[in-house]
Write a protein that holds these residues in place. Sequence first.
Motif, short mmCIF file in Angstrom:
data_model
loop_
_atom_site.label_atom_id
_atom_site.label_comp_id
_atom_site.label_asym_id
_atom_site.label_seq_id
_atom_site.Cartn_x
_atom_site.Cartn_y
_atom_site.Cartn_z
N THR A 33 -1.54 -5.75 -4.57
CA THR A 33 -0.29 -5.06 -4.23
C THR A 33 -0.52 -4.13 -3.05
OG1 THR A 33 -0.78 -3.19 -5.66
CG2 THR A 33 0.39 -5.06 -6.67
N LEU A 34 0.57 -3.77 -2.42
CA LEU A 34 0.51 -2.82 -1.30
C LEU A 34 -0.08 -1.49 -1.77
CD1 LEU A 34 1.25 -2.69 1.68
CD2 LEU A 34 3.52 -1.86 1.02
N GLU A 35 0.24 -1.10 -2.99
CA GLU A 35 -0.27 0.17 -3.53
C GLU A 35 -1.79 0.12 -3.66
OE1 GLU A 35 2.49 -1.42 -4.63
OE2 GLU A 35 3.77 0.11 -3.71
N GLN A 36 -2.30 -1.03 -4.13
CA GLN A 36 -3.76 -1.17 -4.29
C GLN A 36 -4.45 -1.06 -2.92
OE1 GLN A 36 -5.04 -5.04 -5.73
NE2 GLN A 36 -7.08 -4.31 -6.27
N LEU A 37 -3.90 -1.74 -1.93
CA LEU A 37 -4.52 -1.71 -0.61
C LEU A 37 -4.38 -0.32 0.02
CD1 LEU A 37 -3.46 -5.23 0.73
CD2 LEU A 37 -5.50 -4.55 -0.51
N ALA A 38 -3.26 0.34 -0.22
CA ALA A 38 -3.07 1.71 0.29
C ALA A 38 -4.09 2.66 -0.36
CB ALA A 38 -1.64 2.19 0.01
N ALA A 39 -4.37 2.44 -1.64
CA ALA A 39 -5.36 3.29 -2.33
C ALA A 39 -6.76 3.06 -1.76
CB ALA A 39 -5.35 2.98 -3.83
N TYR A 40 -7.06 1.83 -1.40
CA TYR A 40 -8.35 1.55 -0.75
C TYR A 40 -8.44 2.32 0.57
CZ TYR A 40 -10.29 -2.27 -3.65
OH TYR A 40 -10.86 -3.02 -4.65
N CYS A 41 -7.37 2.28 1.35
CA CYS A 41 -7.36 2.97 2.64
C CYS A 41 -7.50 4.48 2.47
CB CYS A 41 -6.06 2.67 3.38
SG CYS A 41 -6.03 1.03 4.09
N GLU A 42 -6.79 4.98 1.47
CA GLU A 42 -6.83 6.43 1.21
C GLU A 42 -8.26 6.86 0.87
OE1 GLU A 42 -5.18 10.24 0.61
OE2 GLU A 42 -4.28 8.45 1.50
N ARG A 43 -8.88 6.10 0.02
CA ARG A 43 -10.26 6.40 -0.39
C ARG A 43 -11.20 6.31 0.83
NH1 ARG A 43 -12.78 7.80 -5.44
NH2 ARG A 43 -14.98 7.68 -4.92
#
Length: 302
Positions: A33-43
């Motif tokens: 999901t976009l949320e999962q990929l956004a969380a990877y980027c945030e981390r």
Amino acid sequence: MRPAACGRRRTIGTVLDYHLHLWPHGTRASQPTLEQLAAYCERAARAGVTEIALTEHLFRFRQADAALRGWWDDDPDPALRVQMAGYWDEHVSADLDDYVDAVLEAKTAGLPVLLGLEVDHYAGRMGEVERLLAGYPFDVLLGSVHWIGAWGFDILENPIVMSEWDNRSLESIWDGYTEALEELADSGVCDVLAHPDLPKVSGRRPAVPDEWYERMAEAAASSGMAAEVSSAGWRKPAAEAYPAPALLARFRKRDVPITTASDAHELPDVAARAADLRVLLTDAGYESLAGFRTRRRYALAL
Ligand SMILES: [Zn+2]
Ligand SMILES: [Zn+2]
């Protein structure tokens, strides 16, 4: 809510994470999901990493199953063939087109993610791999050697795999691995040699691996591939980043370009020890990293 972009925070200098998985081994794939990929980027951003590449294992995808299934049949050892067939079945559960669409959607949403894959070496079948991957808009393809014949030597939690470590000499393991790596590099199918000295994973390694280091560095240099410096080795019995400093020095000597990687299979390991990787590289004399776009390499100041 618009996902936070990598790089919004102040960075500590260029470091990339060009080796990331979405699904831990032993779990079924689920649509990213976009949320999962956004969380990877945030981390990643928190660790000073400005760009990430999603590089899921090729063997996760049904398209690879259709093209390559049974590659292990040539191995003379029935126990290893059965083990590998089971491992393969456990992992095939995703659709390559859906994965590609999800990463492209994240790019369109403004996340600094690249579309990649971790491609394995399939002895004698790299032409089929190339045909399978043609037509997809990949940014970067990692090339990995995870098995010698049907022996998946880095599946350390499997007792059949582990007993094979006792049946073979370290010399024959490093020889078999290096031969596979040379064939992989020679095939021209991939851009980056992932975890180049992976056969140290179990913590057992030859006292003087110079001969194999020399061949690995030569394979990278003569094929024009980059090599990866990865923090994953620190999380394994090897207790050392890939590659060892002596191999990294050989890469440097031959001007082999370098990417950096965590090989995370879940969020907490994303961008793991990115700052430590940077130190390894500057200590080895590197002043730039290799970035990729549509499989074209460019240099970034470190
Ligand atoms: Zn790998
Ligand atoms: Zn990986």
